[in-house]
Design an enzyme around this catalytic site. Structure first.
Site, PDB file in Angstrom:
ATOM      1  N   ASP A   1       0.927  -1.231  -0.025  1.00  0.00           N
ATOM      2  CA  ASP A   1      -0.180   0.047   0.138  1.00  0.00           C
ATOM      3  C   ASP A   1       0.880   1.319  -0.172  1.00  0.00           C
ATOM      4  OD1 ASP A   1      -2.260  -1.075   0.141  1.00  0.00           O
ATOM      5  OD2 ASP A   1      -2.644  -0.873   2.463  1.00  0.00           O
TER       6      ASP A   1
ATOM      7  N   LYS B   1      -3.020   3.141  -3.160  1.00  0.00           N
ATOM      8  CA  LYS B   1      -4.038   3.954  -3.528  1.00  0.00           C
ATOM      9  C   LYS B   1      -4.213   5.315  -2.856  1.00  0.00           C
ATOM     10  CE  LYS B   1      -7.357   0.948  -2.510  1.00  0.00           C
ATOM     11  NZ  LYS B   1      -7.636  -0.332  -1.934  1.00  0.00           N
TER      12      LYS B   1
ATOM     13  N   MET C   1      -9.298   7.841   8.154  1.00  0.00           N
ATOM     14  CA  MET C   1      -9.577   8.384   6.968  1.00  0.00           C
ATOM     15  C   MET C   1     -10.685   9.492   7.180  1.00  0.00           C
ATOM     16  SD  MET C   1     -10.009   5.305   4.455  1.00  0.00           S
ATOM     17  CE  MET C   1     -10.332   4.115   5.626  1.00  0.00           C
TER      18      MET C   1
HETATM   19  N1  SAH Z   1      -5.199  -0.954   7.901  1.00  0.00           N
HETATM   20  C1  SAH Z   1      -4.863   0.268   8.527  1.00  0.00           C
HETATM   21  C2  SAH Z   1      -6.033   1.429   8.201  1.00  0.00           C
HETATM   22  C3  SAH Z   1      -6.169   1.733   6.716  1.00  0.00           C
HETATM   23  S1  SAH Z   1      -7.279   2.986   6.473  1.00  0.00           S
HETATM   24  C4  SAH Z   1      -4.720   0.157  10.019  1.00  0.00           C
HETATM   25  O1  SAH Z   1      -5.140  -0.894  10.294  1.00  0.00           O
HETATM   26  O2  SAH Z   1      -4.313   1.335  10.568  1.00  0.00           O
HETATM   27  C5  SAH Z   1      -6.052   4.336   6.107  1.00  0.00           C
HETATM   28  C6  SAH Z   1      -6.342   5.239   7.358  1.00  0.00           C
HETATM   29  O3  SAH Z   1      -5.586   4.746   8.478  1.00  0.00           O
HETATM   30  C7  SAH Z   1      -5.494   6.458   6.964  1.00  0.00           C
HETATM   31  O4  SAH Z   1      -6.478   7.600   6.695  1.00  0.00           O
HETATM   32  C8  SAH Z   1      -5.387   7.083   8.674  1.00  0.00           C
HETATM   33  O5  SAH Z   1      -6.577   7.379   9.345  1.00  0.00           O
HETATM   34  C9  SAH Z   1      -5.144   5.564   9.264  1.00  0.00           C
HETATM   35  N2  SAH Z   1      -3.597   5.377   9.248  1.00  0.00           N
HETATM   36  C10 SAH Z   1      -2.801   4.400   8.995  1.00  0.00           C
HETATM   37  N3  SAH Z   1      -1.575   4.475   9.073  1.00  0.00           N
HETATM   38  C11 SAH Z   1      -1.331   5.539   9.996  1.00  0.00           C
HETATM   39  C12 SAH Z   1      -0.432   6.400  10.609  1.00  0.00           C
HETATM   40  N4  SAH Z   1       0.957   5.846  10.643  1.00  0.00           N
HETATM   41  N5  SAH Z   1      -0.677   7.302  11.454  1.00  0.00           N
HETATM   42  C13 SAH Z   1      -1.735   7.839  11.329  1.00  0.00           C
HETATM   43  N6  SAH Z   1      -2.935   7.109  10.877  1.00  0.00           N
HETATM   44  C14 SAH Z   1      -2.673   6.297  10.007  1.00  0.00           C
END
Ligand code: SAH
Length: 462
Positions: free
Chosen positions: A248, A270, A383
């Site tokens: 990703d 994406k 998000m």
């Molecule tokens: N599977 C991922 C989430 C994917 S959706 C998880 O479990 O974390 C993508 C969203 O995840 C981003 O828009 C943000 O809100 C959050 N996100 C993922 N990595 C992040 C990070 N390092 N810092 C802050 N938000 C994060």
């Protein structure tokens, strides 16, 4: 980049050098590796030069250079260790149409010669634009150690074997074959004797043809929020074995570094609202590589089961009858809450937590705002950057207290992590004013422990 690296065709063409001392010798040691016709002009020449001339490796002309001496030369080196003489011969060579290098004079040179790691036909050129020769030497030494001395020999023999390898399908299979040859079986064969190289190639090819029916496997792996130390051991092991890593946009470079050296790394990023690779295309990519027999690691930020469109990928794998394993990861909410020294749940505060998304495939996502608006609710909003105003409006409309704490955490667990404490009433414009560039998660109903402590101190002071 002020200098663009190219490999120039010099076979049978002229390279001319002016000078007969140490600087000339240093350059000639490199130039004589080529198949160019080398001519040296020097009124006095070091003994090595005479020896090379006697061996027919270059033409030595024992006089100073004159007009027309660099005619038809592709490259010219001024190596007299004398600024005035170098300038004079450089002008002559330039007039003859040669590209000119003046040793130790970057500014007046039309090209520079890189440090070279020679495993002919494999040649690695290292340049630092004159800025850090020490660095170039270090990189050269590292590469010398890393590339088997036999690599050149293997490459030459390998070249004659290319057509035979066409029986393997293009892509992973062929690359696997060649990497096994260059880095594992080939060097072993050379140590037993050069005549062992071709038989080794033949038996290795047989093995790979037999192995073609090997079924692929897909690991659906959580990469955590960014800090490589937050990877699970299982994720590390999967990366160690990966033939292909499909990741990703949010997976950091530090984590990709950990993948097996020979792995193919594919960015299937994406963008939130921008250009993106379609989910169906990602599904097809994973299936194609696994069908080819590869061990595919599908690397997703955080935990793959949280807002990761994991089910679509599983459906595609099941339909293609490809075995898979899910390797959980640390989701952004878990790492973020650690970053503000809080718990996701706390007795007497919140006995439940919701993971909600700011938007889904159709736009801003709807939730049970009425319940969320009640006191003591906590939600981790993924998000949620663009949806901040929408969420704020819905919650206030459904009676949420405007003073409810809200914490935005950007780049969770990374060196550039940022924590912004605010309230529901101030969520916007705080979100917009923060100019977030990295991923961010928003906690509704949670304040950083420090902020609470500061509040308490302030209250005590009053
Ligand atoms: N599977 C991922 C989430 C994917 S959706 C998880 O479990 O974390 C993508 C969203 O995840 C981003 O828009 C943000 O809100 C959050 N996100 C993922 N990595 C992040 C990070 N390092 N810092 C802050 N938000 C994060």
């Amino acid at each position: 980049m002020d200098h663009f690296p190219v490999f120039m065709a010099v076979a049978g063409r002229r390279i001319v050098l002016s000078g007969g001392g140490d600087a000339a010798l240093a350059k000639l040691r490199l130039i004589l590796k080529t198949t160019a016709k080398v001519t040296v002009f020097a009124p006095q020449a070091a003994p090595e030069l005479h020896a090379w001339a006697a061996a027919g490796r270059l033409t030595l002309v024992l006089r100073v250079m004159a007009a027309g001496d660099a005619q038809d030369a592709v490259l010219f080196y001024a190596a007299n260790e004398d600024d005035a003489e170098d300038a004079r011969v450089a002008a002559l060579a330039h007039a003859d149409g040669a590209k000119v290098n003046i040793v130790d004079n970057l500014g007046d040179s039309e090209f520079i010669t890189p440090a070279i790691v020679d495993r002919d036909p494999v040649v690695v050129a290292i340049g630092t634009e004159g800025a850090a020769p020490v660095l170039a030497r270090k990189i050269k030494a590292d590469l010398e150690a890393q590339l088997p001395a036999s690599l050149g020999l293997l490459a030459r023999v390998g070249k004659t074997f290319r057509h035979a390898v066409n029986v393997l399908p293009m892509g992973v299979k062929r690359r696997d074959f060649w990497s096994a040859f260059y880095f594992r079986e080939g060097p072993k064969a050379v140590s037993k004797g050069q005549d062992q190289i071709v038989p080794t190639l033949e038996s290795l090819l047989d093995d790979h043809i037999m192995g073609q029916t090997k079924a692929g496997h897909v690991d659906l792996v959580g990469a955590g929020p960014g800090d490589p130390d937050l990877l699970t051991l299982k994720a590390r092991k999967a990366l160690d074995k990966a033939d292909v890593v499909i990741h990703d946009r949010l997976v950091t470079g530090d984590i990709l570094e950990l993948a097996r050296r020979e792995a193919i790394i594919i960015d299937a990023g994406k963008e939130g609202f921008g250009k993106s690779m379609k989910q169906e295309d990602i599904d097809a990519l994973i299936v194609d590589h696994a069908r080819g027999g590869a061990h595919v690691v599908r690397l997703k930020a955080g935990d793959p089961t949280v807002f990761g469109r994991l089910d679509e990928e599983i459906d595609a794998l099941v339909a293609a009858d490809i075995p898979y394993t899910i390797v959980p990861g640390i989701t952004a909410a878990s790492a973020a809450v650690a970053g503000i020294s809080q718990s996701l749940t706390k007795r007497g505060r919140n006995s439940a937590i919701r993971f909600i998304t700011g938007h889904d495939t159709k736009g801003y996502a709807d939730h049970d705002w009425k319940v969320l608006g009640q006191p003591g609710q906590v939600a981790a909003i993924y998000m949620g950057k663009r949806a901040a105003r929408f969420i704020q409006g819905r919650l206030l409309m459904h009676g949420a207290d405007p003073a409810t704490p809200v914490t935005i955490i950007e780049n969770v667990s990374r060196t550039n992590q940022r924590i912004i404490a605010t309230t529901l009433a101030e969520l916007e414009p705080t979100m917009s004013n923060a100019n977030l560039t990295g991923p961010a998660i928003t906690f509704y109903g949670l304040a950083p422990r420090d902020a609470l402590a500061i509040d308490l101190q302030e209250q005590e002071a009053i």
